[in-house]
Design a protein around this motif. Structure first.
Motif, PDB file in Angstrom:
ATOM      1  N   ALA A   1       4.052  10.290   3.824  1.00 43.90           N
ATOM      2  CA  ALA A   1       2.745  10.348   4.480  1.00 43.90           C
ATOM      3  C   ALA A   1       2.572   9.083   5.308  1.00 43.90           C
ATOM      4  O   ALA A   1       2.967   7.995   4.884  1.00 43.90           O
ATOM      5  CB  ALA A   1       1.631  10.454   3.461  1.00 43.90           C
ATOM      6  N   LEU A   2       1.991   9.227   6.477  1.00 46.47           N
ATOM      7  CA  LEU A   2       1.659   8.113   7.357  1.00 46.47           C
ATOM      8  C   LEU A   2       0.144   7.969   7.351  1.00 46.47           C
ATOM      9  O   LEU A   2      -0.580   8.889   7.747  1.00 46.47           O
ATOM     10  CB  LEU A   2       2.182   8.379   8.767  1.00 46.47           C
ATOM     11  N   ILE A   3      -0.319   6.821   6.864  1.00 42.82           N
ATOM     12  CA  ILE A   3      -1.754   6.551   6.768  1.00 42.82           C
ATOM     13  C   ILE A   3      -2.106   5.515   7.823  1.00 42.82           C
ATOM     14  O   ILE A   3      -1.494   4.449   7.878  1.00 42.82           O
ATOM     15  CB  ILE A   3      -2.128   6.006   5.375  1.00 42.82           C
ATOM     16  N   VAL A   4      -3.103   5.830   8.652  1.00 37.63           N
ATOM     17  CA  VAL A   4      -3.510   4.921   9.726  1.00 37.63           C
ATOM     18  C   VAL A   4      -5.008   4.688   9.583  1.00 37.63           C
ATOM     19  O   VAL A   4      -5.812   5.567   9.852  1.00 37.63           O
ATOM     20  CB  VAL A   4      -3.158   5.490  11.115  1.00 37.63           C
ATOM     21  N   GLU A   5      -5.326   3.487   9.137  1.00 36.19           N
ATOM     22  CA  GLU A   5      -6.722   3.141   8.834  1.00 36.19           C
ATOM     23  C   GLU A   5      -6.852   1.635   8.979  1.00 36.19           C
ATOM     24  O   GLU A   5      -6.056   0.888   8.415  1.00 36.19           O
ATOM     25  CB  GLU A   5      -7.045   3.587   7.405  1.00 36.19           C
ATOM     26  N   ASP A   6      -7.846   1.179   9.754  1.00 30.81           N
ATOM     27  CA  ASP A   6      -7.993  -0.270   9.947  1.00 30.81           C
ATOM     28  C   ASP A   6      -8.805  -0.929   8.845  1.00 30.81           C
ATOM     29  O   ASP A   6      -8.808  -2.149   8.722  1.00 30.81           O
ATOM     30  CB  ASP A   6      -8.544  -0.605  11.329  1.00 30.81           C
ATOM     31  N   ASP A   7      -9.449  -0.161   7.984  1.00 34.37           N
ATOM     32  CA  ASP A   7     -10.166  -0.716   6.842  1.00 34.37           C
ATOM     33  C   ASP A   7      -9.186  -0.841   5.672  1.00 34.37           C
ATOM     34  O   ASP A   7      -8.693   0.164   5.158  1.00 34.37           O
ATOM     35  CB  ASP A   7     -11.338   0.193   6.480  1.00 34.37           C
ATOM     36  N   LEU A   8      -8.901  -2.068   5.266  1.00 38.10           N
ATOM     37  CA  LEU A   8      -7.894  -2.331   4.238  1.00 38.10           C
ATOM     38  C   LEU A   8      -8.186  -1.601   2.931  1.00 38.10           C
ATOM     39  O   LEU A   8      -7.288  -1.005   2.331  1.00 38.10           O
ATOM     40  CB  LEU A   8      -7.771  -3.843   3.988  1.00 38.10           C
ATOM     41  N   ALA A   9      -9.430  -1.614   2.469  1.00 36.10           N
ATOM     42  CA  ALA A   9      -9.770  -0.976   1.195  1.00 36.10           C
ATOM     43  C   ALA A   9      -9.512   0.532   1.255  1.00 36.10           C
ATOM     44  O   ALA A   9      -8.937   1.111   0.323  1.00 36.10           O
ATOM     45  CB  ALA A   9     -11.226  -1.254   0.831  1.00 36.10           C
ATOM     46  N   GLN A  10      -9.903   1.164   2.349  1.00 44.16           N
ATOM     47  CA  GLN A  10      -9.658   2.612   2.502  1.00 44.16           C
ATOM     48  C   GLN A  10      -8.164   2.900   2.571  1.00 44.16           C
ATOM     49  O   GLN A  10      -7.679   3.842   1.957  1.00 44.16           O
ATOM     50  CB  GLN A  10     -10.345   3.133   3.771  1.00 44.16           C
ATOM     51  N   ARG A  11      -7.444   2.089   3.348  1.00 40.77           N
ATOM     52  CA  ARG A  11      -5.998   2.274   3.502  1.00 40.77           C
ATOM     53  C   ARG A  11      -5.303   2.158   2.144  1.00 40.77           C
ATOM     54  O   ARG A  11      -4.459   2.987   1.808  1.00 40.77           O
ATOM     55  CB  ARG A  11      -5.457   1.247   4.500  1.00 40.77           C
ATOM     56  N   GLU A  12      -5.692   1.168   1.353  1.00 41.85           N
ATOM     57  CA  GLU A  12      -5.073   0.987   0.043  1.00 41.85           C
ATOM     58  C   GLU A  12      -5.424   2.115  -0.916  1.00 41.85           C
ATOM     59  O   GLU A  12      -4.580   2.567  -1.694  1.00 41.85           O
ATOM     60  CB  GLU A  12      -5.483  -0.366  -0.549  1.00 41.85           C
TER      61      GLU A  12
END
Length: 129
Positions: free
Chosen positions: A11-22
């Motif tokens: 899966a490729l996750i693209v999110e600039d919010d670190l908490a959401q990405r983690e």
């Protein structure tokens, strides 16, 4: 000779919010995915261009660090990998159309939504074992 490892979905996750990405990364890793996490669409595009990854799921926010947004990235991903499952998320209504087959999730969404999408993607992807 060593045993071959079963195919693991990526899966490729693209999110600039670190908490959401983690959080998304952790949920997908618990669902037996290999996860590549990026902060920007430009970084994700490099991953999509690199041979050797079999990415089956892209989950991206619309607003990202960098010049390209998540909807533009969704179009790039679908053009290069037509069978990739794409989920685009935002707390605001979309102002651009998504590529065919892509899904839009309004924020906030529940962690269970990610787990369900991961399961559906695995069911639709051949050669996972």
């Amino acid at each position: 000779m060593g045993q071959s490892q079963p195919f693991r979905a990526t899966a490729l996750i693209v999110e600039d919010d670190l908490a959401q990405r983690e959080m998304i990364t952790l949920l997908l890793e618990e669902s037996e995915y290999d996860v590549i996490a990026c902060e920007s669409a430009e970084a994700a595009e490099l991953v999509l261009n690199k041979p050797g990854h079999r990415i089956v799921l892209l989950m991206t926010d619309v607003n990202l660090a960098g010049r390209m947004n998540g909807v533009e990235l969704a179009h790039v991903a679908k053009a290069r990998h037509p069978h990739i499952n794409v989920v685009v998320t935002s707390g605001r209504p979309l102002s651009q159309p998504l590529p065919g087959g892509a899904k839009f999730w309004n924020k906030p969404w529940a962690p269970l939504d990610v787990l369900r999408e991961a399961e559906v993607t695995l069911e639709r992807t051949p050669d996972i074992g």
